[in-house]
Design an enzyme around this catalytic site. Structure first.
Site, PDB file in Angstrom:
ATOM      1  N   GLU A  10       0.833  -1.212   0.000  1.00 53.61           N
ATOM      2  CA  GLU A  10       0.000   0.000   0.000  1.00 53.61           C
ATOM      3  C   GLU A  10       0.861   1.252   0.000  1.00 53.61           C
ATOM      4  O   GLU A  10       0.596   2.209  -0.756  1.00 53.61           O
ATOM      5  CB  GLU A  10      -0.915   0.000   1.227  1.00 53.61           C
ATOM      6  CG  GLU A  10      -1.829   1.199   1.344  1.00 53.61           C
ATOM      7  CD  GLU A  10      -2.867   1.230   0.241  1.00 53.61           C
ATOM      8  OE1 GLU A  10      -2.797   2.150  -0.600  1.00 53.61           O
ATOM      9  OE2 GLU A  10      -3.723   0.338   0.212  1.00 53.61           O
ATOM     10  N   ASP A  64       0.870   4.038  -3.035  1.00 50.33           N
ATOM     11  CA  ASP A  64       0.471   5.432  -2.829  1.00 50.33           C
ATOM     12  C   ASP A  64       1.571   6.403  -3.239  1.00 50.33           C
ATOM     13  O   ASP A  64       1.319   7.390  -3.941  1.00 50.33           O
ATOM     14  CB  ASP A  64       0.096   5.654  -1.366  1.00 50.33           C
ATOM     15  CG  ASP A  64      -1.185   4.948  -0.968  1.00 50.33           C
ATOM     16  OD1 ASP A  64      -1.882   4.446  -1.862  1.00 50.33           O
ATOM     17  OD2 ASP A  64      -1.482   4.889   0.234  1.00 50.33           O
ATOM     18  N   SER A 113      -7.463   2.234  -3.717  1.00 49.97           N
ATOM     19  CA  SER A 113      -6.215   2.733  -3.137  1.00 49.97           C
ATOM     20  C   SER A 113      -5.315   3.319  -4.208  1.00 49.97           C
ATOM     21  O   SER A 113      -4.416   4.105  -3.899  1.00 49.97           O
ATOM     22  CB  SER A 113      -5.472   1.597  -2.421  1.00 49.97           C
ATOM     23  OG  SER A 113      -6.164   1.168  -1.281  1.00 49.97           O
ATOM     24  N   ASP A 119     -17.532  10.420 -18.956  1.00 49.03           N
ATOM     25  CA  ASP A 119     -18.738   9.904 -18.316  1.00 49.03           C
ATOM     26  C   ASP A 119     -18.762   8.388 -18.446  1.00 49.03           C
ATOM     27  O   ASP A 119     -18.763   7.847 -19.552  1.00 49.03           O
ATOM     28  CB  ASP A 119     -19.976  10.521 -18.982  1.00 49.03           C
ATOM     29  CG  ASP A 119     -21.238  10.314 -18.170  1.00 49.03           C
ATOM     30  OD1 ASP A 119     -21.136   9.827 -17.031  1.00 49.03           O
ATOM     31  OD2 ASP A 119     -22.329  10.652 -18.674  1.00 49.03           O
ATOM     32  N   ILE A 120     -18.752   7.700 -17.323  1.00 45.51           N
ATOM     33  CA  ILE A 120     -18.729   6.234 -17.317  1.00 45.51           C
ATOM     34  C   ILE A 120     -20.167   5.738 -17.238  1.00 45.51           C
ATOM     35  O   ILE A 120     -20.875   6.012 -16.257  1.00 45.51           O
ATOM     36  CB  ILE A 120     -17.912   5.692 -16.121  1.00 45.51           C
ATOM     37  CG1 ILE A 120     -16.577   6.440 -15.994  1.00 45.51           C
ATOM     38  CG2 ILE A 120     -17.696   4.199 -16.271  1.00 45.51           C
ATOM     39  CD1 ILE A 120     -15.681   6.370 -17.194  1.00 45.51           C
ATOM     40  N   GLY A 152     -24.340  10.838 -16.638  1.00 45.96           N
ATOM     41  CA  GLY A 152     -24.244  11.817 -15.570  1.00 45.96           C
ATOM     42  C   GLY A 152     -23.702  11.187 -14.295  1.00 45.96           C
ATOM     43  O   GLY A 152     -22.962  10.205 -14.332  1.00 45.96           O
ATOM     44  N   ASP A 203     -23.402   8.975 -10.995  1.00 42.85           N
ATOM     45  CA  ASP A 203     -23.935   7.704 -10.501  1.00 42.85           C
ATOM     46  C   ASP A 203     -23.108   7.236  -9.316  1.00 42.85           C
ATOM     47  O   ASP A 203     -22.016   7.763  -9.034  1.00 42.85           O
ATOM     48  CB  ASP A 203     -23.967   6.638 -11.603  1.00 42.85           C
ATOM     49  CG  ASP A 203     -22.597   6.351 -12.211  1.00 42.85           C
ATOM     50  OD1 ASP A 203     -21.730   5.830 -11.485  1.00 42.85           O
ATOM     51  OD2 ASP A 203     -22.396   6.648 -13.397  1.00 42.85           O
TER      52      ASP A 203
END
Length: 324
Positions: free
Chosen positions: A56, A60, A257, A293-294, A307, A309
């Site tokens: 992690e 990062d 993450s 936009d997914i 839009g 979600d």
């Protein structure tokens, strides 16, 4: 200079791994960010083989630096113990550092809001107040929305939201699955929600809060009186993941993450020193092309839509257009 603070609750970090990763990304050594490790009541100790916390930390730091590659960038990794008070103290220490005031704080650690409400509601309220103070000082905070899809790892068959991502004073970072057939992003790129996978019980987090009211910047975005997450998203699917270096070995890693430091790196690169959330929602309304936009995918409880979600929020950033 741009300062990115990263909060960790365990593990360690090898600076050699970080430099090797950035070199693999094509970043010249004289243009690499500086990395400072600060431990709080713990040590910078890596395990062999690397622990999840070690991975992690590398994820990062390496991603944040790759997304804001400059010798003027300073990344500070604050490693604390995995307790509520140490989590709080790490964030407080980062935001009050007199020498290195951060532009942005990246947090990939979290837990279900329901667990906090049962066990530590005061902790959640105190953290939220701390985030509000940070924002008032021009510090943005990016938080991962969790990797267990809509359940957030709670085995009761109901959707649950992750905290601290559910705080209205942070930017909640959800996940996508990204297949880039060409560079840069083009009409050949396929980006969907990092969708719920029943075999691995993973996928992007995204639900309504049961504690925080809907912030004003989300008014009219979705039909709820409560805070909803995510705000924005970035690639997180381990199957379309990001290669990092840990313990001198390459790993392909995913999870939200990854999304949090990606977006933190973007925010740092803009130099913005004001709360980004109201601007993101305002820009979405005035210039939708600033986001990808997914519209395909599901987190197990909710589906993507045109839009905003509850899988990918406003979508992923179109960096060629969006400059808050």
């Amino acid at each position: 200079r741009q300062v990115i603070a990263i909060i960790s609750l365990g593990g360690g970090l090898s600076l050699l791994d970080v430099q090797n990763c950035w070199a693999m990304c094509g970043i010249a050594k004289n243009n690499m960010p500086s990395v400072i490790i600060r431990t709080l009541n713990t040590s910078n100790a890596m395990s062999s083989p690397p622990s999840d916390s070690d991975i992690e930390n590398a994820l990062d730091v390496e991603i944040a630096g790759a997304c804001c590659p400059s010798s003027n960038t300073i990344i500070i990794l604050y490693i604390a113990r995995n307790t509520d008070i140490d989590f709080y103290n790490a964030i407080y220490t980062a935001m009050t550092n007199p020498q290195y005031k951060p532009n942005v704080i990246s947090i990939s650690w979290g837990s279900p809001e329901a667990v906090n409400l049962d066990d530590a509601p005061t902790f959640m309220a105190n953290m939220n107040s701390l985030f509000q103070i940070a924002v008032s000082r021009g510090i943005n905070i990016c938080c991962a929305t969790g990797d267990c899809a809509a359940s957030d790892g709670v085995c009761d068959g109901l959707p649950h939201v992750d905290f601290p991502a559910s705080s209205p004073w942070v930017t909640a970072c959800g996940g996508t699955s990204l297949k880039a057939r060409s560079l840069p992003y083009s009409n050949l790129t396929i980006e969907t929600a990092w969708s719920f996978d029943i075999d691995y019980n993973w996928g992007t987090g995204g639900v309504y809060s049961s504690y925080f009211a809907q912030p004003s910047y989300q008014n009219g975005t979705i039909n709820s009186s409560f805070r909803s997450i995510p705000d924005i998203s970035a690639v997180s699917d381990p199957n379309t993941g990001i290669i990092i270096i840990v313990g001198r070995y390459a790993y392909m890693i995913g999870g939200t993450s990854a999304a949090a430091p990606i977006i933190a790196g973007y925010i740092a690169s803009t130099g913005i020193r004001s709360f980004i959330n109201p601007q993101l929602y305002a820009i979405k309304r005035s210039n939708p092309s600033a986001f990808h936009d997914i519209t395909s995918g599901t987190n197990g409880a909710f589906k993507c839509a045109v839009g905003y979600d509850l899988c990918t929020g406003l979508g992923s950033i179109n960096g060629t257009v969006l400059t808050p």
